[in-house]
Design an enzyme around this catalytic site. Structure first.
Site, mmCIF file in Angstrom:
data_model
loop_
_atom_site.group_PDB
_atom_site.id
_atom_site.type_symbol
_atom_site.label_atom_id
_atom_site.label_comp_id
_atom_site.label_asym_id
_atom_site.label_seq_id
_atom_site.Cartn_x
_atom_site.Cartn_y
_atom_site.Cartn_z
ATOM 1 N N GLY A 287 -13.525 -9.315 79.373
ATOM 2 C CA GLY A 287 -12.665 -10.055 79.754
ATOM 3 C C GLY A 287 -11.740 -10.631 78.524
ATOM 4 C CB SER A 288 -11.412 -9.181 75.038
ATOM 5 O OG SER A 288 -10.543 -8.140 75.066
ATOM 6 C CG ASN A 289 -6.780 -7.064 77.634
ATOM 7 O OD1 ASN A 289 -5.576 -6.986 76.852
ATOM 8 N ND2 ASN A 289 -7.681 -6.070 77.455
ATOM 9 C CG MET B 137 -14.471 -0.981 84.673
ATOM 10 S SD MET B 137 -13.056 -0.026 83.676
ATOM 11 C CE MET B 137 -13.834 1.435 83.582
ATOM 12 C CG ASN C 103 -4.306 -0.910 84.615
ATOM 13 O OD1 ASN C 103 -5.412 -1.758 84.268
ATOM 14 N ND2 ASN C 103 -4.855 0.490 84.563
ATOM 15 C CG HIS D 141 -4.645 3.766 80.080
ATOM 16 N ND1 HIS D 141 -6.031 3.897 80.861
ATOM 17 C CD2 HIS D 141 -4.523 4.622 79.351
ATOM 18 C CE1 HIS D 141 -6.409 4.879 80.572
ATOM 19 N NE2 HIS D 141 -5.718 5.560 79.549
ATOM 20 C CG ASP E 223 -4.715 5.155 84.314
ATOM 21 O OD1 ASP E 223 -4.627 3.896 84.581
ATOM 22 O OD2 ASP E 223 -5.780 5.787 83.637
HETATM 23 C C1 GRF Z 1 -9.436 -2.531 77.816
HETATM 24 O O1 GRF Z 1 -9.312 -1.493 76.914
HETATM 25 C C2 GRF Z 1 -8.416 -1.978 78.721
HETATM 26 O O2 GRF Z 1 -7.381 -1.244 78.067
HETATM 27 C C3 GRF Z 1 -9.273 -1.345 79.655
HETATM 28 O O3 GRF Z 1 -10.493 -1.965 79.935
HETATM 29 C C4 GRF Z 1 -10.651 -2.537 78.639
HETATM 30 C C5 GRF Z 1 -10.922 -4.007 79.030
HETATM 31 O O4 GRF Z 1 -11.334 -4.801 77.809
HETATM 32 N N1 GRF Z 1 -8.371 -0.961 81.040
HETATM 33 P P1 GRF Z 1 -11.532 -6.439 78.297
HETATM 34 O O5 GRF Z 1 -12.373 -6.531 79.283
HETATM 35 O O6 GRF Z 1 -10.187 -7.078 78.645
HETATM 36 O O7 GRF Z 1 -12.034 -6.852 76.954
#
Ligand code: GRF
Length: 199
Positions: free
Chosen positions: A11-13, A89, A106, A108, A144
């Site tokens: 969940g870093s994004n 995922m 999304n 990627h 994608d």
């Molecule tokens: C990221 O590398 C994103 O590009 C891919 O999954 C990863 C998710 O990372 N789709 P986070 O859970 O947001 O840290």
């Protein structure tokens, strides 16, 4: 912009998006966070932040449709303008995507159309590219391959492996996702075939 987040793990994004909202860099409200795994660190963070957090474990359903209909039910109540997949995922069915046309985005970890699918960073290392990066794109029925909103690049260094490259790309993901959502939130864009045109 009312924003829903779907995630499966770290969940870093999601955290970067939330931080940008708090800083005032993104005019958005996170109306729900949905995870398909109870142990996703991202959903724990959502709870700590006091955001509406839901775990819909796909393993509890006999079919993809059954799981998705539960997710769609939560989304209907939350009424998001956009849905951001942030390390989610699970493949979305055409019916799910059709419910939110050009409103699901999304991120990627490659410069699409290079290296779609899983392990994009390892694919980039194996191929020997000198530049990689990340792509924020609309989600359509293709894997994608929906229209590209924002891309950011990083160098691939001689001593990189998949994990060092992934870490460098991840820093750019956090910037790219906020930039893409800010652009969508402004409403000043149109989708012309494959091209996302900003005005
Ligand atoms: C990221 O590398 C994103 O590009 C891919 O999954 C990863 C998710 O990372 N789709 P986070 O859970 O947001 O840290």
């Amino acid at each position: 912009m009312r924003l829903a987040i779907l995630l499966s793990g770290r969940g870093s994004n999601f955290a970067a998006i939330h931080d940008a909202i708090v800083r005032g860099d993104l005019d958005a409200e996170i109306v729900c966070v949905i995870a398909n795994r109870a142990n996703a660190a991202g959903i724990e963070r959502a709870r700590i932040l006091g955001l509406p957090a839901h775990v819909i474990d796909h393993r509890a359903f006999a079919s993809r449709e059954g799981h998705e209909s539960e997710v769609l039910h939560i989304l209907e109540e939350a009424r998001p303008d956009f849905i951001a997949l942030a390390g989610y995922m699970r493949l979305l069915s055409p019916a799910f995507i059709a419910a939110y046309p050009m409103r699901i985005v999304n991120i990627h970890p490659s410069l699409l159309p290079a290296f779609p699918g899983v392990d994009a960073q390892a694919q980039a290392i194996a191929y020997g590219v000198k530049i990689s990066g990340c792509t924020v794109h609309f989600v359509d029925e293709t894997l994608d391959a929906g229209p590209i909103i924002v891309q950011r690049t990083v160098p691939v260094r001689a001593d990189d492996d998949a994990s060092t490259l992934a870490a460098r790309i991840l820093d750019e993901e956090h910037v790219a996702y906020v930039e893409a959502l800010a652009r969508l939130s402004s409403g000043r864009y149109r989708v012309d075939g494959r091209r996302v045109v900003f005005s």
